[in-house]
Design a protein around this motif. Structure first.
Motif, PDB file in Angstrom:
ATOM      1  N   VAL B  74      -3.744  25.778 -35.973  1.00 20.81           N
ATOM      2  CA  VAL B  74      -4.198  24.536 -36.602  1.00 20.81           C
ATOM      3  C   VAL B  74      -3.105  23.470 -36.492  1.00 20.81           C
ATOM      4  N   THR B  76      -2.181  19.906 -38.205  1.00 15.73           N
ATOM      5  CA  THR B  76      -2.484  19.028 -39.341  1.00 15.73           C
ATOM      6  C   THR B  76      -1.500  17.867 -39.359  1.00 15.73           C
TER       7      THR B  76
ATOM      8  N   MET D   7       5.922  27.568 -39.975  1.00 14.57           N
ATOM      9  CA  MET D   7       5.231  26.498 -39.261  1.00 14.57           C
ATOM     10  C   MET D   7       6.258  25.599 -38.588  1.00 14.57           C
ATOM     11  N   LEU D   8       5.780  24.926 -37.540  1.00 15.28           N
ATOM     12  CA  LEU D   8       6.588  23.900 -36.907  1.00 15.28           C
ATOM     13  C   LEU D   8       6.132  22.555 -37.436  1.00 15.28           C
ATOM     14  N   GLU D  10       6.835  18.286 -37.344  1.00 12.72           N
ATOM     15  CA  GLU D  10       7.566  17.136 -36.813  1.00 12.72           C
ATOM     16  C   GLU D  10       7.551  16.059 -37.890  1.00 12.72           C
ATOM     17  N   CYS D  48      12.068  17.917 -35.422  1.00 11.14           N
ATOM     18  CA  CYS D  48      11.258  19.119 -35.599  1.00 11.14           C
ATOM     19  C   CYS D  48      11.962  20.035 -36.592  1.00 11.14           C
ATOM     20  N   GLU D  50      11.447  23.840 -38.882  1.00 12.61           N
ATOM     21  CA  GLU D  50      10.672  25.072 -38.926  1.00 12.61           C
ATOM     22  C   GLU D  50      10.851  25.738 -40.287  1.00 12.61           C
ATOM     23  N   TRP D  53       5.303  26.330 -45.506  1.00  7.92           N
ATOM     24  CA  TRP D  53       4.761  25.047 -45.989  1.00  7.92           C
ATOM     25  C   TRP D  53       5.630  24.441 -47.091  1.00  7.92           C
ATOM     26  N   ILE D  78       4.055  13.522 -41.059  1.00  5.63           N
ATOM     27  CA  ILE D  78       4.373  14.947 -40.950  1.00  5.63           C
ATOM     28  C   ILE D  78       3.269  15.585 -40.116  1.00  5.63           C
ATOM     29  N   THR D  79       3.628  16.167 -38.985  1.00  2.82           N
ATOM     30  CA  THR D  79       2.653  16.898 -38.179  1.00  2.82           C
ATOM     31  C   THR D  79       3.019  18.373 -38.212  1.00  2.82           C
ATOM     32  N   ILE D  80       2.072  19.178 -38.689  1.00  5.71           N
ATOM     33  CA  ILE D  80       2.287  20.620 -38.834  1.00  5.71           C
ATOM     34  C   ILE D  80       1.545  21.338 -37.707  1.00  5.71           C
ATOM     35  N   GLU D  81       2.256  22.177 -36.972  1.00  2.00           N
ATOM     36  CA  GLU D  81       1.580  23.068 -36.024  1.00  2.00           C
ATOM     37  C   GLU D  81       1.773  24.485 -36.539  1.00  2.00           C
ATOM     38  N   ASP D  82       0.671  25.126 -36.862  1.00  2.00           N
ATOM     39  CA  ASP D  82       0.708  26.420 -37.557  1.00  2.00           C
ATOM     40  C   ASP D  82      -0.104  27.406 -36.737  1.00  2.00           C
TER      41      ASP D  82
END
Lengths: 113, 113, 113, 113
Positions: B74, B76, D7-8, D10, D48, D50, D53, D78-82
């Motif tokens: 995902v 977000t 999670m990553l 940015e 970035c 890591e 949440w 804030i962009t979360i890549e999970d």
């Protein structure tokens, strides 16, 4: 040959160093978007514009260049949503969800929760 | 002590691997936002939500976690606009620009240019 | 006449419906960026590209069109940072901050905190 | 119980009205990220980070609050890549693509094309 597909773009243009209120600059940018003739909708956090890639990028550049003419440092974000067969996302994305949920998808700050 | 300032957030939740239509997932996410009791407005490209940092992040996480429960990957995005003294940006940002320009800031795809 | 200013762009291209791993599509997109001859740097969350507006948008469109050729629904985000007199931001932005802070600005996951 | 997934994120924090150079504010923000103990990497267009949440949002808020302490209007993204099972994306995302393509994914502005 390039696709003439209609895309939904969200445009945000931030000129730095212009004080903490951007309303003068945003008003000028909205005039450029309005003059483009493209379908658009101002939202609380940006402007949605609908058109093919070239038309969207032309107006995005006009807005960016205007901001750069008044600020030495500008951050512009363009998000393109491009879905095959969709050519009215500016209206349809919201309507489809409202129909599915059976209500208007907006609640003002004054509405009691 | 933490500030209780009201912020405008734009939330976009993209579950990968769920096919090219996201309408089922987005409908569930809108139900979570609606249930939060916060002021919000669905836009063509995301959802604007208004509240303090904790309230906004709580509902953002609920939406993100729902998406992760149906997708293993995902993305977000949360954009916060936090301006001192502003606590109704979800309405005021658009109204201020419309008043300044003297017209409604929306043109549908059907409008002749 | 259009400005030939060099801008820093961050590009993110997300093809929906291609499963939860995007590595095949991202590899093809990186080949397009590499072939453009522009300065670029892959980051954990996207790709930074440096060039004038036309050059950046040309390669952004190539990447977007490639993604659309393999997916019916693509979300592409382009963030432009355009600062007067800056023409090597892809290197300078990080170096300037590292010099100011007196250290390298990276800590791997394995580093004890 | 909440997921402790890594999670990553940015993070981009833009204080308005602080002039066209943000280097002082960005240096302070980097100190906060460094002090968090989380894995991070500064990129040309953001940072970035890591972590889970809660850890990511804690440092994002510290950075946002710092920016608000020096500016009355701040825009934070804030962009979360999970991704399930991924817990070292800050390194792995780039390495995986480089291995697939058989080369380093960076070209400086000075490199002849």
């Amino acid at each position: 040959m390039q696709r003439r597909a209609i895309m939904l773009a969200e445009l945000s243009v931030i000129p730095l160093g212009k004080g903490t209120s951007l309303s003068d600059e945003l008003a000028e940018i909205l005039k450029l978007i309005d003059a483009s003739g493209l379908a658009y909708q101002l939202t609380p956090s940006g402007t949605c514009i609908e058109g093919d890639w070239d038309a969207v990028m032309r107006v995005a550049r006009q807005c960016h260049d205007h901001a750069r003419s008044v600020s030495a440092h500008v951050i512009t974000t363009i998000t393109i949503e491009d879905e095959q067969g969709a050519n009215d996302k500016i209206t349809a994305n919201v309507v489809a969800l409202e129909e599915r949920l059976g209500r208007k998808l907006k609640r003002s700050a004054a509405t009691p929760s």
